[in-house]
Scaffold this active site. Structure first.
Site, PDB file in Angstrom:
ATOM      1  N   ASP A  41       0.832  -1.209   0.000  1.00  0.00           N
ATOM      2  CA  ASP A  41       0.000   0.000   0.000  1.00  0.00           C
ATOM      3  C   ASP A  41       0.871   1.265   0.000  1.00  0.00           C
ATOM      4  O   ASP A  41       0.693   2.165  -0.822  1.00  0.00           O
ATOM      5  CB  ASP A  41      -0.915  -0.033   1.225  1.00  0.00           C
ATOM      6  CG  ASP A  41      -2.038   0.990   1.196  1.00  0.00           C
ATOM      7  OD1 ASP A  41      -2.291   1.604   0.142  1.00  0.00           O
ATOM      8  OD2 ASP A  41      -2.679   1.161   2.243  1.00  0.00           O
ATOM      9  N   GLY A 131       0.766  -9.921   4.285  1.00  0.00           N
ATOM     10  CA  GLY A 131       1.749  -9.087   4.987  1.00  0.00           C
ATOM     11  C   GLY A 131       1.301  -8.829   6.410  1.00  0.00           C
ATOM     12  O   GLY A 131       1.080  -9.753   7.197  1.00  0.00           O
ATOM     13  N   TYR A 133      -1.437  -8.127   7.582  1.00  0.00           N
ATOM     14  CA  TYR A 133      -2.753  -8.652   7.958  1.00  0.00           C
ATOM     15  C   TYR A 133      -2.695 -10.103   8.429  1.00  0.00           C
ATOM     16  O   TYR A 133      -3.693 -10.674   8.836  1.00  0.00           O
ATOM     17  CB  TYR A 133      -3.747  -8.488   6.815  1.00  0.00           C
ATOM     18  CG  TYR A 133      -4.365  -7.098   6.755  1.00  0.00           C
ATOM     19  CD1 TYR A 133      -3.839  -6.029   7.471  1.00  0.00           C
ATOM     20  CD2 TYR A 133      -5.464  -6.851   5.970  1.00  0.00           C
ATOM     21  CE1 TYR A 133      -4.393  -4.769   7.411  1.00  0.00           C
ATOM     22  CE2 TYR A 133      -6.041  -5.586   5.907  1.00  0.00           C
ATOM     23  CZ  TYR A 133      -5.495  -4.548   6.629  1.00  0.00           C
ATOM     24  OH  TYR A 133      -6.066  -3.301   6.578  1.00  0.00           O
TER      25      TYR A 133
END
Length: 193
Positions: A41, A131, A133
Site C-alpha cells: 500500500d 503481509g 494482515y
C-alpha cells in the site's frame, strides 16, 4: 456446428515490484482508510504520487465515509504509475479476527470486477493479506488462484499476474498454479460460463 469457447488467459506468478508492472491495472493491498499505509500500500502510494492520494481522499469524502469494507475493491486512476488504474482491495485482517476465507476470495473477485468495469484487459495482484494482515502466504495463494481461475470474468482478460516479493511467496503461488483446477467447479475454464 461447434461452439467456440473462450480460452482462459494466462495466469502467472513472478517475483518483482508491482509498481513497475506494464499492465492495465495493479491491485493495491489497501487498508480500509484508502489513504496509504505500509508494505505494498505504501509503496504504491509513494510511486503514484499525490494524484492517487487525492482520488482516495475524494472517495472517502463522498462514497466510503467509514472506509472500504474488507472483501471489497474500488478502482482509481494510477497517478505516476505505468498502469492506467489502481484497484484498491481490502483483504481481511487475520490479526483483527477476520479469518473468513470467503472474505479473502471476495477481495480477489471484487478486484477482477473492477478491472473489467474500467475496461482493463490485464491485471497484477500482490499477495493481498499475506503481509501485516497476518494470513499465511500459502493460504492466500490457494484462495487467490482458485478464485481467479473460477471467475466468469476471466473471459474479459488477457493476463492475470501475481507479483510477489520474496522466494517463499513466489513458491507458494507457483505451487497453487501447478495444482490443476477443480473440474467440479461450475465455472472452471473449459466448462462454460
Amino acid at each position: 456446428m461447434s461452439v467456440r469457447r473462450p480460452v482462459p488467459p494466462p495466469i502467472e506468478a513472478v517475483e518483482g515490484d508491482i509498481t513497475t508492472q506494464q499492465v492495465d491495472a495493479i491491485v493495491n493491498a489497501a487498508n480500509s482508510s484508502l489513504l496509504g499505509g505500509g508494505g505494498v500500500d505504501g509503496a504504491i502510494h509513494r510511486a503514484a504520487g499525490p494524484a492517487l492520494l487525492a482520488e482516495c481522499q475524494e472517495l472517502r469524502r463522498t462514497r466510503y465515509l467509514d472506509g472500504l469494507p474488507a472483501g471489497h475493491a474500488i478502482a482509481t486512476g494510477a497517478g505516476d504509475l505505468p498502469s492506467r488504474w489502481v484497484v484498491h482491495a481490502v483483504g481481511p485482517n487475520r490479526r483483527a479476527g477476520q479469518t473468513n476465507p470467503t472474505t479473502m476470495a471476495s477481495c480477489f473477485e471484487s478486484s477482477l470486477r473492477e478491472v473489467v468495469r474500467v475496461g482493463g484487459r490485464s491485471v497484477a495482484f500482490p499477495a493481498v493479506g499475506a503481509g501485516v494482515y497476518g494470513w499465511d502466504v500459502r493460504e492466500v495463494a490457494e484462495i487467490a488462484v482458485r478464485t481467479v481461475r473460477s471467475s466468469a470474468l476471466l473471459t474479459h482478460l488477457d493476463l492475470v499476474r501475481f507479483v510477489l516479493r520474496g522466494e517463499k511467496a513466489l513458491r507458494a503461488f507457483e505451487r497453487a498454479l501447478a495444482t490443476p483446477p477443480d473440474p467440479a467447479s461450475p465455472r472452471a475454464p473449459g466448462r462454460g460460463h
